[in-house]
Design a protein around this motif. Structure first.
Motif, PDB file in Angstrom:
ATOM      1  N   LYS A 149       0.875  -5.106  12.505  1.00 41.06           N
ATOM      2  CA  LYS A 149       0.746  -3.910  13.361  1.00 41.06           C
ATOM      3  C   LYS A 149       1.632  -2.779  12.831  1.00 41.06           C
ATOM      4  N   TRP A 150       2.851  -3.108  12.442  1.00 41.03           N
ATOM      5  CA  TRP A 150       3.771  -2.081  11.928  1.00 41.03           C
ATOM      6  C   TRP A 150       3.150  -1.384  10.721  1.00 41.03           C
ATOM      7  N   PHE A 151       2.644  -2.165   9.759  1.00 42.69           N
ATOM      8  CA  PHE A 151       2.120  -1.527   8.542  1.00 42.69           C
ATOM      9  C   PHE A 151       0.810  -0.793   8.813  1.00 42.69           C
ATOM     10  N   GLY A 152       0.035  -1.275   9.771  1.00 42.47           N
ATOM     11  CA  GLY A 152      -1.179  -0.540  10.161  1.00 42.47           C
ATOM     12  C   GLY A 152      -0.803   0.844  10.679  1.00 42.47           C
ATOM     13  N   GLU A 153       0.245   0.895  11.490  1.00 45.61           N
ATOM     14  CA  GLU A 153       0.698   2.170  12.042  1.00 45.61           C
ATOM     15  C   GLU A 153       1.311   3.075  10.969  1.00 45.61           C
ATOM     16  N   ILE A 154       2.115   2.481  10.089  1.00 49.05           N
ATOM     17  CA  ILE A 154       2.737   3.293   9.020  1.00 49.05           C
ATOM     18  C   ILE A 154       1.636   3.865   8.119  1.00 49.05           C
ATOM     19  N   ALA A 198       5.861 -11.299   1.442  1.00 53.91           N
ATOM     20  CA  ALA A 198       6.574 -10.105   1.920  1.00 53.91           C
ATOM     21  C   ALA A 198       5.704  -8.849   1.818  1.00 53.91           C
ATOM     22  N   VAL A 199       4.813  -8.806   0.806  1.00 61.66           N
ATOM     23  CA  VAL A 199       3.972  -7.601   0.653  1.00 61.66           C
ATOM     24  C   VAL A 199       2.645  -7.741   1.411  1.00 61.66           C
ATOM     25  N   ALA A 200       2.317  -8.973   1.847  1.00 64.44           N
ATOM     26  CA  ALA A 200       0.990  -9.213   2.431  1.00 64.44           C
ATOM     27  C   ALA A 200       0.638  -8.282   3.596  1.00 64.44           C
ATOM     28  N   PRO A 201       1.545  -8.057   4.572  1.00 63.10           N
ATOM     29  CA  PRO A 201       1.140  -7.182   5.687  1.00 63.10           C
ATOM     30  C   PRO A 201       0.888  -5.741   5.243  1.00 63.10           C
ATOM     31  N   ALA A 202       1.616  -5.291   4.213  1.00 64.25           N
ATOM     32  CA  ALA A 202       1.392  -3.928   3.702  1.00 64.25           C
ATOM     33  C   ALA A 202       0.054  -3.868   2.961  1.00 64.25           C
ATOM     34  N   GLU A 208      -1.126  -0.097  -1.731  1.00 58.66           N
ATOM     35  CA  GLU A 208      -0.990  -0.743  -3.032  1.00 58.66           C
ATOM     36  C   GLU A 208       0.502  -0.884  -3.334  1.00 58.66           C
ATOM     37  N   VAL A 209       0.852  -1.990  -3.996  1.00 59.99           N
ATOM     38  CA  VAL A 209       2.268  -2.281  -4.266  1.00 59.99           C
ATOM     39  C   VAL A 209       2.656  -1.652  -5.599  1.00 59.99           C
ATOM     40  N   LEU A 210       3.707  -0.816  -5.601  1.00 54.17           N
ATOM     41  CA  LEU A 210       4.188  -0.201  -6.841  1.00 54.17           C
ATOM     42  C   LEU A 210       5.344  -0.998  -7.433  1.00 54.17           C
ATOM     43  N   GLU A 211       6.155  -1.606  -6.560  1.00 54.12           N
ATOM     44  CA  GLU A 211       7.334  -2.324  -7.052  1.00 54.12           C
ATOM     45  C   GLU A 211       7.776  -3.358  -6.022  1.00 54.12           C
ATOM     46  N   GLY A 212       8.168  -4.514  -6.517  1.00 51.39           N
ATOM     47  CA  GLY A 212       8.764  -5.531  -5.650  1.00 51.39           C
ATOM     48  C   GLY A 212      10.004  -6.037  -6.357  1.00 51.39           C
ATOM     49  N   LEU A 213      11.170  -5.601  -5.879  1.00 48.62           N
ATOM     50  CA  LEU A 213      12.420  -5.894  -6.577  1.00 48.62           C
ATOM     51  C   LEU A 213      13.177  -6.981  -5.815  1.00 48.62           C
ATOM     52  N   ASP A 214      13.487  -8.080  -6.493  1.00 52.32           N
ATOM     53  CA  ASP A 214      14.259  -9.149  -5.858  1.00 52.32           C
ATOM     54  C   ASP A 214      15.742  -8.883  -6.108  1.00 52.32           C
ATOM     55  N   CYS A 215      16.449  -8.442  -5.072  1.00 56.68           N
ATOM     56  CA  CYS A 215      17.885  -8.094  -5.211  1.00 56.68           C
ATOM     57  C   CYS A 215      18.770  -9.180  -4.599  1.00 56.68           C
ATOM     58  N   SER A 216      18.225 -10.351  -4.367  1.00 58.41           N
ATOM     59  CA  SER A 216      18.956 -11.376  -3.594  1.00 58.41           C
ATOM     60  C   SER A 216      20.381 -11.601  -4.122  1.00 58.41           C
ATOM     61  N   ASP A 217      20.514 -11.767  -5.444  1.00 51.67           N
ATOM     62  CA  ASP A 217      21.839 -12.065  -5.992  1.00 51.67           C
ATOM     63  C   ASP A 217      22.764 -10.847  -5.984  1.00 51.67           C
ATOM     64  N   ARG A 218      22.187  -9.673  -5.868  1.00 51.71           N
ATOM     65  CA  ARG A 218      22.989  -8.443  -5.927  1.00 51.71           C
ATOM     66  C   ARG A 218      23.519  -8.021  -4.552  1.00 51.71           C
ATOM     67  N   VAL A 219      22.957  -8.565  -3.477  1.00 50.83           N
ATOM     68  CA  VAL A 219      23.431  -8.181  -2.135  1.00 50.83           C
ATOM     69  C   VAL A 219      24.230  -9.295  -1.460  1.00 50.83           C
ATOM     70  N   CYS A 271       5.510   0.732  -1.778  1.00 57.39           N
ATOM     71  CA  CYS A 271       4.040   0.737  -1.715  1.00 57.39           C
ATOM     72  C   CYS A 271       3.536   2.173  -1.581  1.00 57.39           C
ATOM     73  N   ARG A 272       2.257   2.347  -1.890  1.00 59.83           N
ATOM     74  CA  ARG A 272       1.645   3.676  -1.769  1.00 59.83           C
ATOM     75  C   ARG A 272       0.304   3.565  -1.049  1.00 59.83           C
ATOM     76  N   LYS A 273       0.059   4.546  -0.191  1.00 59.29           N
ATOM     77  CA  LYS A 273      -1.277   4.656   0.410  1.00 59.29           C
ATOM     78  C   LYS A 273      -2.171   5.289  -0.654  1.00 59.29           C
TER      79      LYS A 273
END
Ligand SMILES: C[S@@+](CC[C@H](N)C(=O)[O-])C[C@H]1O[C@@H](n2cnc3c(N)ncnc32)[C@H](O)[C@@H]1O
Length: 282
Positions: A149-154, A198-202, A208-219, A271-273
């Protein structure tokens, strides 16, 4: 039985109302921090700002454009983005305390002409189709009981070609039912288990997905650094807000952050519309 979205959203609102003034511990930021590597000795608040700048770069906004900040907290990121990018921002949150505080902070900073804050649920945005050039959901999507619902609205309120930048807190290890309950009680009901999830609802909203950055070890260092910072300020915080409130908060957040340090990662997603795609729902 599945809970009603409105009940879950009400719980999230109560959680952030309860945190209230304690946001001062993190300089008004309610998101994680970023360190380049294990040797990086960037101070805590600076590491939080660094994540804001990483988001800023990815929004690809030009001066004068309009950003929707979904889950704006007390508008600390919004104020920094306005100053850096010369944009205007509409921030929404379900915490009435945050609406009041953010509105006051924005006025004090002389930014009321550039930033407006309102109470709204991301699942039902009070904005017209294609009103915004970009959207940001900075550490707020993990709170959502209905990401679809959130991504539908965005998607609906973004212009074609507009970007959404958001973060996710993926589960990176198996969790017990009790650990899942700790996450849920701390406003993270449904962590994805991979970048694809994580990108599925968007994606299903049409992005469309432009970038998916895994920052797990950096945060990850954030959790230990926060708990240390809180412990260092405990006496002053207890004097200001009462020992019982501070003890209760510290015990809840310690349980949550120790779990996150071990089992939760961090994704930054852009992501980009697609251009030429209109919004058909109202
Ligand atoms: C972890 S805080 C992040 C705040 C801010 N983005 C920042 O980085 O400082 C999550 C925010 O999402 C907001 N939020 C959670 N669920 C929401 C919903 N359904 N609609 C709008 N805002 C929501 C909370 O009220 C809170 O402001």
């Amino acid at each position: 039985m599945a809970e009603k979205t409105s009940d879950r959203t009400e719980e999230v609102a109560e959680y952030y109302d309860g945190v209230g003034e304690l946001v001062e511990v993190v300089g008004g930021n309610l998101h994680l921090g970023y360190w380049d590597d294990d040797q990086d000795d960037t101070p805590f608040l600076e590491a939080m700002s660094r994540l804001t700048w990483m988001v800023a770069e990815r929004l690809a906004l030009r001066p004068g454009e309009r950003l929707l900040d979904v889950g704006c907290g007390v508008a600390e990121p919004a104020m920094r983005l306005v100053e850096r990018l010369g944009i205007s921002v509409s921030g929404i949150t379900v915490s009435r305390w945050e609406v009041q505080q953010a509105t006051a902070d924005v006025a004090r900073a002389g930014l009321s002409g550039k930033i407006s804050i309102s109470w709204a649920d991301a699942a039902a945005l009070p904005f017209s189709n294609e009103e915004f050039d970009a959207a940001l959901a900075f550490d707020s999507v993990p709170n959502s009981p209905d990401k679809q619902k959130w991504f539908g609205e965005i998607f609906r309120v973004l212009r074609p070609g507009g970007r959404v930048v958001y973060s996710e807190y993926p589960a990176i290890a198996d969790m017990t039912a009790a650990q899942r309950e700790v996450l849920r009680a701390n406003t993270v009901p449904d962590p994805p288990t991979s970048m694809d999830e994580a990108v599925a609802p968007a994606v299903s909203a049409g992005f469309e997905v432009l970038e998916g950055l895994d920052c797990s070890d950096r945060v990850r260092r954030f959790y230990t650094a926060f708990l240390q910072r809180f412990a260092d300020q405990r006496a002053d915080l207890s004097a200001a807000y009462g020992k019982d409130r501070i003890d209760a908060f510290e015990s809840g957040i310690t349980q949550m952050f120790e779990l996150c340090r071990e089992k939760i990662g961090y994704y930054l997603i852009v992501c980009r519309k697609p251009s030429g795609v209109g919004s058909t729902t109202i």
